[in-house]
Design a protein around this motif. Sequence first.
Motif, PDB file in Angstrom:
ATOM      1  N   GLU A  37       4.262   6.663   8.759  1.00 44.58           N
ATOM      2  CA  GLU A  37       5.311   7.684   8.722  1.00 44.58           C
ATOM      3  C   GLU A  37       6.164   7.469   7.478  1.00 44.58           C
ATOM      4  O   GLU A  37       6.507   6.342   7.148  1.00 44.58           O
ATOM      5  N   HIS A  38       6.510   8.568   6.798  1.00 42.21           N
ATOM      6  CA  HIS A  38       7.239   8.487   5.532  1.00 42.21           C
ATOM      7  C   HIS A  38       7.908   9.821   5.231  1.00 42.21           C
ATOM      8  O   HIS A  38       7.594  10.836   5.867  1.00 42.21           O
ATOM      9  N   PRO A  39       8.809   9.866   4.234  1.00 35.35           N
ATOM     10  CA  PRO A  39       9.362  11.154   3.816  1.00 35.35           C
ATOM     11  C   PRO A  39       8.229  12.067   3.347  1.00 35.35           C
ATOM     12  O   PRO A  39       7.278  11.609   2.697  1.00 35.35           O
ATOM     13  N   ALA A  40       8.304  13.345   3.668  1.00 30.94           N
ATOM     14  CA  ALA A  40       7.218  14.286   3.371  1.00 30.94           C
ATOM     15  C   ALA A  40       6.894  14.364   1.886  1.00 30.94           C
ATOM     16  O   ALA A  40       5.739  14.609   1.515  1.00 30.94           O
ATOM     17  N   ASP A  41       7.868  14.146   1.021  1.00 28.62           N
ATOM     18  CA  ASP A  41       7.623  14.265  -0.421  1.00 28.62           C
ATOM     19  C   ASP A  41       7.125  12.964  -1.048  1.00 28.62           C
ATOM     20  O   ASP A  41       6.904  12.878  -2.246  1.00 28.62           O
ATOM     21  N   HIS A  42       6.893  11.951  -0.230  1.00 31.20           N
ATOM     22  CA  HIS A  42       6.463  10.644  -0.710  1.00 31.20           C
ATOM     23  C   HIS A  42       4.933  10.554  -0.675  1.00 31.20           C
ATOM     24  O   HIS A  42       4.315  10.829   0.352  1.00 31.20           O
ATOM     25  N   VAL A  43       4.331  10.175  -1.775  1.00 32.62           N
ATOM     26  CA  VAL A  43       2.874  10.054  -1.845  1.00 32.62           C
ATOM     27  C   VAL A  43       2.515   8.579  -1.693  1.00 32.62           C
ATOM     28  O   VAL A  43       3.011   7.725  -2.431  1.00 32.62           O
ATOM     29  N   LEU A  44       1.636   8.294  -0.749  1.00 34.13           N
ATOM     30  CA  LEU A  44       1.222   6.912  -0.493  1.00 34.13           C
ATOM     31  C   LEU A  44       0.005   6.555  -1.331  1.00 34.13           C
ATOM     32  O   LEU A  44      -0.735   7.429  -1.778  1.00 34.13           O
ATOM     33  N   VAL A  68      -3.775  -2.192  19.626  1.00 32.47           N
ATOM     34  CA  VAL A  68      -2.816  -1.481  18.786  1.00 32.47           C
ATOM     35  C   VAL A  68      -1.796  -2.456  18.206  1.00 32.47           C
ATOM     36  O   VAL A  68      -1.347  -3.380  18.886  1.00 32.47           O
ATOM     37  N   LEU A  69      -1.429  -2.220  16.943  1.00 30.39           N
ATOM     38  CA  LEU A  69      -0.347  -2.955  16.294  1.00 30.39           C
ATOM     39  C   LEU A  69       0.755  -1.972  15.953  1.00 30.39           C
ATOM     40  O   LEU A  69       0.526  -1.000  15.224  1.00 30.39           O
ATOM     41  N   ASP A  70       1.938  -2.196  16.509  1.00 28.49           N
ATOM     42  CA  ASP A  70       3.128  -1.399  16.203  1.00 28.49           C
ATOM     43  C   ASP A  70       4.002  -2.275  15.305  1.00 28.49           C
ATOM     44  O   ASP A  70       4.817  -3.062  15.778  1.00 28.49           O
ATOM     45  N   LEU A  71       3.775  -2.165  13.991  1.00 30.81           N
ATOM     46  CA  LEU A  71       4.499  -2.972  13.015  1.00 30.81           C
ATOM     47  C   LEU A  71       5.819  -2.266  12.714  1.00 30.81           C
ATOM     48  O   LEU A  71       5.858  -1.033  12.680  1.00 30.81           O
ATOM     49  N   PHE A  72       6.877  -3.005  12.483  1.00 27.31           N
ATOM     50  CA  PHE A  72       8.222  -2.421  12.313  1.00 27.31           C
ATOM     51  C   PHE A  72       8.548  -1.615  13.574  1.00 27.31           C
ATOM     52  O   PHE A  72       8.936  -0.454  13.512  1.00 27.31           O
ATOM     53  N   LEU A 125       8.524  -1.230   1.890  1.00 25.47           N
ATOM     54  CA  LEU A 125       7.638  -2.012   2.746  1.00 25.47           C
ATOM     55  C   LEU A 125       6.373  -1.260   3.157  1.00 25.47           C
ATOM     56  O   LEU A 125       5.354  -1.881   3.462  1.00 25.47           O
ATOM     57  N   LEU A 126       6.416   0.066   3.152  1.00 26.83           N
ATOM     58  CA  LEU A 126       5.250   0.832   3.594  1.00 26.83           C
ATOM     59  C   LEU A 126       4.052   0.592   2.686  1.00 26.83           C
ATOM     60  O   LEU A 126       2.957   0.260   3.142  1.00 26.83           O
ATOM     61  N   GLU A 127       4.260   0.730   1.393  1.00 24.85           N
ATOM     62  CA  GLU A 127       3.168   0.516   0.432  1.00 24.85           C
ATOM     63  C   GLU A 127       2.676  -0.926   0.487  1.00 24.85           C
ATOM     64  O   GLU A 127       1.473  -1.191   0.470  1.00 24.85           O
ATOM     65  N   THR A 128       3.622  -1.865   0.571  1.00 28.04           N
ATOM     66  CA  THR A 128       3.261  -3.284   0.643  1.00 28.04           C
ATOM     67  C   THR A 128       2.431  -3.565   1.887  1.00 28.04           C
ATOM     68  O   THR A 128       1.415  -4.267   1.824  1.00 28.04           O
ATOM     69  N   ALA A 129       2.841  -3.016   3.024  1.00 28.48           N
ATOM     70  CA  ALA A 129       2.104  -3.233   4.273  1.00 28.48           C
ATOM     71  C   ALA A 129       0.708  -2.620   4.209  1.00 28.48           C
ATOM     72  O   ALA A 129      -0.275  -3.248   4.624  1.00 28.48           O
ATOM     73  N   LEU A 130       0.597  -1.403   3.677  1.00 23.86           N
ATOM     74  CA  LEU A 130      -0.720  -0.771   3.552  1.00 23.86           C
ATOM     75  C   LEU A 130      -1.666  -1.615   2.700  1.00 23.86           C
ATOM     76  O   LEU A 130      -2.818  -1.855   3.074  1.00 23.86           O
ATOM     77  N   GLU A 131      -1.170  -2.059   1.563  1.00 21.59           N
ATOM     78  CA  GLU A 131      -2.001  -2.860   0.658  1.00 21.59           C
ATOM     79  C   GLU A 131      -2.379  -4.201   1.283  1.00 21.59           C
ATOM     80  O   GLU A 131      -3.509  -4.665   1.123  1.00 21.59           O
ATOM     81  N   GLU A 132      -1.461  -4.804   2.030  1.00 21.50           N
ATOM     82  CA  GLU A 132      -1.752  -6.085   2.682  1.00 21.50           C
ATOM     83  C   GLU A 132      -2.778  -5.908   3.799  1.00 21.50           C
ATOM     84  O   GLU A 132      -3.689  -6.721   3.953  1.00 21.50           O
ATOM     85  N   ILE A 133      -2.651  -4.845   4.577  1.00 21.09           N
ATOM     86  CA  ILE A 133      -3.622  -4.573   5.645  1.00 21.09           C
ATOM     87  C   ILE A 133      -5.015  -4.398   5.051  1.00 21.09           C
ATOM     88  O   ILE A 133      -5.991  -4.950   5.565  1.00 21.09           O
ATOM     89  N   ALA A 134      -5.120  -3.649   3.968  1.00 24.59           N
ATOM     90  CA  ALA A 134      -6.426  -3.457   3.323  1.00 24.59           C
ATOM     91  C   ALA A 134      -6.941  -4.765   2.724  1.00 24.59           C
ATOM     92  O   ALA A 134      -8.136  -5.062   2.811  1.00 24.59           O
TER      93      ALA A 134
END
Length: 190
Positions: free
Chosen positions: A147-154, A45-49, A124-133
Amino acid sequence: MRVITGSARGRRLRELEGMETRPTTDRVKEGMFSILQFDIEGRRVLDLFAGTGQLGIECLSRGAAEVTFVDRRGDAVRLIWENLRVTNLEAGARVIAGDAMEYLRTAKQRFDLIFLDPPYASGLLETALEEIARIDILSPHGIIVAEHPADHVLPVLAPPYRLHRVYRYGKIGLSVYHRGANQENEEQRS
């Protein structure tokens, strides 16, 4: 903030002072681990941030093989170690003091489960997702929980990554991404 279940069940974890770190609420954490309950034991497991380390500690309590915690704040790193000692889960832990994005760029191992919960307004969430992929450090059939605000689309990630489902808990959203198998593994099964 307590450990929900496993070897450290009921142990109270310390929290960071101030408003810079926002721990995952109990309701969201319970929902998250209900989703993941069969995907933790024996996993890397990686717990980033990582903040307080509560998500990774919950995984260790539930039998994860190892958890790598990454946080740039010195007080967070010290608190993660303190919370690991309180729960007697230091043996399976690796705690890294440093920038999450730099860690991703230099990561040498694959993970089965990755938690992403950076400060909401940081981008940082979008950046981290794209970097992981891009660097592809998630194991075949691995899972990312963001985890993100409910109205935020990733963002949609390129295959073999796919958005599996988005869960909503009031103002909080959890986006769960799955990674498909490697192409050569799929061809060998045919």
